[in-house]
Design an enzyme around this catalytic site. Structure first.
Site, PDB file in Angstrom:
ATOM      1  N   TYR A 434     -19.040  17.197   7.287  1.00 51.61           N
ATOM      2  CA  TYR A 434     -20.157  16.713   8.107  1.00 51.61           C
ATOM      3  C   TYR A 434     -19.781  16.530   9.570  1.00 51.61           C
ATOM      4  O   TYR A 434     -18.643  16.697   9.953  1.00 51.61           O
ATOM      5  CB  TYR A 434     -20.859  15.499   7.500  1.00 51.61           C
ATOM      6  CG  TYR A 434     -20.115  14.200   7.279  1.00 51.61           C
ATOM      7  CD1 TYR A 434     -18.907  13.890   7.877  1.00 51.61           C
ATOM      8  CD2 TYR A 434     -20.698  13.231   6.432  1.00 51.61           C
ATOM      9  CE1 TYR A 434     -18.306  12.668   7.659  1.00 51.61           C
ATOM     10  CE2 TYR A 434     -20.092  12.008   6.211  1.00 51.61           C
ATOM     11  CZ  TYR A 434     -18.899  11.734   6.836  1.00 51.61           C
ATOM     12  OH  TYR A 434     -18.300  10.531   6.612  1.00 51.61           O
ATOM     13  N   GLU A 435     -20.811  16.295  10.367  1.00 50.87           N
ATOM     14  CA  GLU A 435     -20.651  16.198  11.833  1.00 50.87           C
ATOM     15  C   GLU A 435     -20.079  17.501  12.396  1.00 50.87           C
ATOM     16  O   GLU A 435     -19.292  17.507  13.335  1.00 50.87           O
ATOM     17  CB  GLU A 435     -19.741  15.001  12.153  1.00 50.87           C
ATOM     18  CG  GLU A 435     -19.916  14.402  13.537  1.00 50.87           C
ATOM     19  CD  GLU A 435     -21.333  13.995  13.871  1.00 50.87           C
ATOM     20  OE1 GLU A 435     -21.993  13.350  13.016  1.00 50.87           O
ATOM     21  OE2 GLU A 435     -21.802  14.351  14.964  1.00 50.87           O
TER      22      GLU A 435
END
Lengths: 591, 591
Positions: A434-435
């Protein structure tokens, strides 16, 4: 069950001995004398070790549940969240104007490490709130800030970030969620968002969703995306909570890990939303927070490695198995502890040298963010912008590998959920994704950041390494550090040169090596951090520091990193210099 | 849900084009003409793809359950197990005398890959049975063989291996389970065993446990361990199942993965047992099966990587995200498929080149086992004995890493259980641990195997590489293979030399590098395999093979391995040559 003891002394060492934060000219740093910082870290250490760490396994086992549209967090989360709010921890580095404590980001990062290490899934509720609040702080009107921030800084209301849709993650230009402008200046938001961390739960009175959506008629693709504030419950001008807004939880995702965090599918059906920042400039608003958010995820990778490592050390000292080949160490017992075995040592030293080097790297990065934000230092801003994908990608990849190594120390018990070591790897796994998945970080690094401002920032990094090596090259106590650092840095320069010479002809020659470059860069950064730590440890010993064992251990751990970990740079360089030919040789149908 | 398509053509290529099994002089190989082998592989491919693969997710989600002392397997397992038994698959390489089909182990391995790739947890029920039957075959009396083997070869009765106890895994000398001799020649077995794969279930009429235990009064430690046959139900001389024996399931372990396999705590309470082999020679009996069992686990690592890779390729072709930087590839669509991106290619090529190289390595190893067992070839026996820890340790470590890479291709979806990619990593993780944790494999390799018979076998390996390089050094079509192989092999020789020169002074200088040596060795082996495969592919092309794309793809994949993966050897050598000093520098209390 795993335990967690906050590494207060190690954090202090980096903050004071290495980064010399109190003598920095960054506004706000002068208040950070050792006693004060120590008190903050000690308190955070108690809370995370005593309250959050024991809930880590609970969160993993129970997960979150959705019943009649309501999300319930695991047993104990709500009470612990109250304690966190009461301590004022969520607003540690937020402005006093909105109820925060206005401390520098570097302290927020040091404390954040402990929170993440003790309970990543739990900490994400406040972490996402922090991110959303930062976006409002940076792009909101005064009215918006006054309305939303005080409650978010205190975590009475939490926040979320809504980017991903089922058919688009990295490529947000494909987004379908719509925002129809209304006559009263608000928007009606409709669409489906997925993978929304902390998307709904029972620990706050309201949830402030930040949602990316397209205003019909705007530019195509990523240039037509705007950012909106969409609360779970509408709030009137007096701050009173009113009717439920048109956002509902479709489901809670069943994930590999971070079960304690409610990762939601959120359905928006003409939900009332308020434009944050400018129309069609939503991505810019997101990007301003990216450095912080990505540094925060890099921290998660390191923090899970730290937590896993601590438990691997305990087990390696407790578990009796086999005998030291150089001579029995525990003659009274039926066998010697695992820690006598060289291969167990290798594994633990890999972990220890990574965690401590990674910690220094993160805090150095956080200091650069403070310099950029609080002092307007453009060079620091450029350098941390360059470093961000390295911090995120390298620390989460390596952090994950270290949790796997820690789990391996337990042998078969590492595979049994009861021992809790599996959770560290399962939780750490998400940070690579994620990110911005780590492949996207590598693309950002090589495709964008490297050449930014004419390559000025990477040159500045090389100069940093060069001048450090020059300054300390004659110091005999530094010989184990300077030579390996020089070699590794030369590999990094050669890789950059390869990209410059070949990437123009064919960008795939650069992009095929992007992932290796990110790791090569990460190793050089950790090498530099270890060289700095060695210098600080030597200085402390020369200056007659009391706890000589602490500083000697730093030096020994650093020597391990230089001798055992840095040689990876030549492998990465060799791969990079092989270019795109073998990578791109096959037709898509030949895989 | 993930799918699985058996790589029949790739298996055929290794068996026939590379290993030339039909022209081998190993007894039984002459029957393996391409049509026959192909038919066997095709049938196994159908069964595994159509029946076992769809049950893989079911097993993961449901797991096994223990109710009133009875273990139930997941929905569909029982019916599928019946199908496997009906097809005669469990006895494929077992003697005809006991109902098997007497095929070589190399074919059992090729078929085993498909079984493991499609459903590892399920396949373990027959895998453990195979291991237990092999032990009885090797060490049982004729009476024991006649009594137990026919039912085990058919899998009407399944088998288990009972080694681990709560306080001892690797160090079996600490074992506490007791075997009290009885007047009638049997033994009463009492104690607790843990981590017993396929320990109990509802798919067979009886379960034949092989149990390590100590006969009171015997030698201390590992030299006092004996092996026993302990059936779940007693069996009379006519083979009729009678009373329940004194073994019960304490619990089913909750594990990170392989949920479809019932990993049991087994409690023995004066259970009737029968000595297998000689008193106090239990470890020797176990060790004779070790090469096969460890090769089987190495196969699991590779097989999970294969299954995960197949699905990553499908996703990379389906998922539209971003655009090819060198020019749009899918102008009609909203974005290009993931597979256009160089970093996705890098990941897929890492996986593909590992899986295909690993497959060749495994089948080559299986052929050596056949040569050793069927032809009494002592050199082959020595070489496979040396290779076994490399096969087990390297292929499971790398196999696991590849499942992580495959999962990463899915971005956020890789972390969601619904997509099934998490299961591949969670299932693959166990292979690094059981059948001797990989650190123990490295210890076995460097501490025992390397110097075995005066270092004769490692010299034989170097000669193999050297003579291959010499024979093919002038072949221009082989230039991308021979030079990298030479370089890598030199690194391996230098590492061996370092151990010889420094390990005598201080064994820790060797053992600190054992893990890196295992990986260095593994890379050289895969480099050698790719060189062999390149030679075979070149030959096929010269000989006018029809499917030129197949052979061109082999060559391109091999070139990738040589250019991108083999450079790891220099890193491993550098670490090894740094010796024990940095590894062993710290006191146990300084971690």
């Amino acid at each position: 069950m795993p335990t967690y003891t906050a590494p207060v002394k190690d954090l202090q060492f980096v903050l004071h001995d290495v980064l010399n934060i109190t003598s920095s000219d960054i506004p706000g740093y002068d208040e950070l004398d050792a006693d004060f910082t120590n008190a903050v870290l000690e308190e955070a250490g108690k809370l995370t070790g005593d309250v959050l760490a024991p809930l880590n396994v609970v969160g993993d086992k129970e997960g979150c549940r959705l019943e009649n549209g309501v999300v319930y967090t695991p047993t104990g989360f709500k009470a612990a969240f109250e304690q966190v709010k009461e301590g004022g921890w969520p607003g540690l580095d937020m402005p006093e104007q909105y109820g925060g404590q206005n401390m520098p980001y570097v302290i927020g990062t040091a404390v954040g490490e402990m929170f993440s290490a003790s309970n990543q899934a739990f900490t994400m509720y406040q972490g996402l709130t922090h991110g959303a609040a930062s976006a409002i702080l940076a792009h909101g009107t005064d009215e918006q800030k006054d309305k939303w921030l005080p409650k978010m800084v205190s975590c009475e209301w939490t926040g979320t970030m809504n980017l991903t849709e089922p058919h688009c993650g990295t490529d947000l230009g494909l987004m379908r969620t719509k925002a129809e402008p209304q006559d009263n200046g608000t928007y009606k938001i409709s669409g489906q968002k997925i993978f929304i961390s902390a998307g709904d739960h029972d620990m706050a009175d309201n949830i402030v969703h930040l949602v990316l959506a397209k205003i019909p008629g705007g530019p195509d693709g990523i240039k037509g995306v705007s950012l909106f504030i969409v609360p779970k419950f509408l709030v009137d001008d007096k701050g009173t909570i009113g009717a439920r807004n048109g956002v509902s939880v479709g489901s809670i995702e069943e994930k590999m890990g971070i079960h304690g965090n409610s990762t939601c599918v959120l359905n928006y059906d003409e939900a009332e939303g308020y434009l944050l920042g400018q129309e069609h400039k939503g991505m810019r608003a997101m990007f301003t927070m990216m450095n912080e958010a990505r540094l925060g995820v890099g921290m998660q990778g390191m923090a899970q490695a730290e937590a896993a490592y601590q438990n691997a050390v305990i087990y390696a000292n407790d578990r009796l198995q086999g005998r030291d080949v150089t001579g029995t160490k525990n003659p009274e017992g039926p066998a010697d502890p695992l820690i006598v075995h060289p291969d167990i040592r290798r594994s633990l030293m890999d972990q220890k040298s990574f965690v401590e080097g990674g910690r220094a790297f993160l805090l150095w990065g956080a200091q650069m963010i403070d310099a950029a934000h609080r002092k307007g230092d453009k060079d620091a801003d450029g350098l941390i912008s360059l470093m961000t994908p390295v911090i995120k990608g390298f620390l989460t990849d390596e952090g994950y590998d270290m949790t796997v190594k820690a789990q391996q120390v337990y042998g078969g018990h590492g595979y049994i959920e009861e021992w809790g070591m599996s959770q560290f790897t399962r939780d750490a796994r998400i940070a690579m994704i994620y990110e911005g998945a780590n492949g996207v970080q590598a693309l950002d690094l090589v495709g964008r950041k490297l050449a930014q401002d004419g390559g000025k920032h990477v040159m500045a990094f090389f100069d940093l390494v060069k001048s450090f090596c020059k300054e300390n090259g004659d110091d005999e106590a530094m010989v184990d550090f300077i030579e390996p650092l020089k070699t590794a840095s030369k590999d990094l320069q050669a890789a950059s040169m390869y990209f410059m010479q070949n990437g123009m002809k064919n960008p795939n020659h650069a992009l095929s090596g992007s992932y290796d470059f990110m790791h090569l860069f990460g190793h050089v950064c950790l090498g530099l951090m270890w060289a700095h730590m060695a210098k600080a440890a030597n200085a402390a010993l020369v200056n007659g520091a009391e706890d000589t064992a602490f500083y000697e251990t730093k030096l020994a751990t650093g020597r391990y990193y230089m001798a055992r970990r840095l040689p990876a740079t030549s492998m990465h360089l060799a791969r990079i210099e092989s270019g795109a030919d073998t990578v791109m040789a096959l037709d898509a149908t030949s895989f």
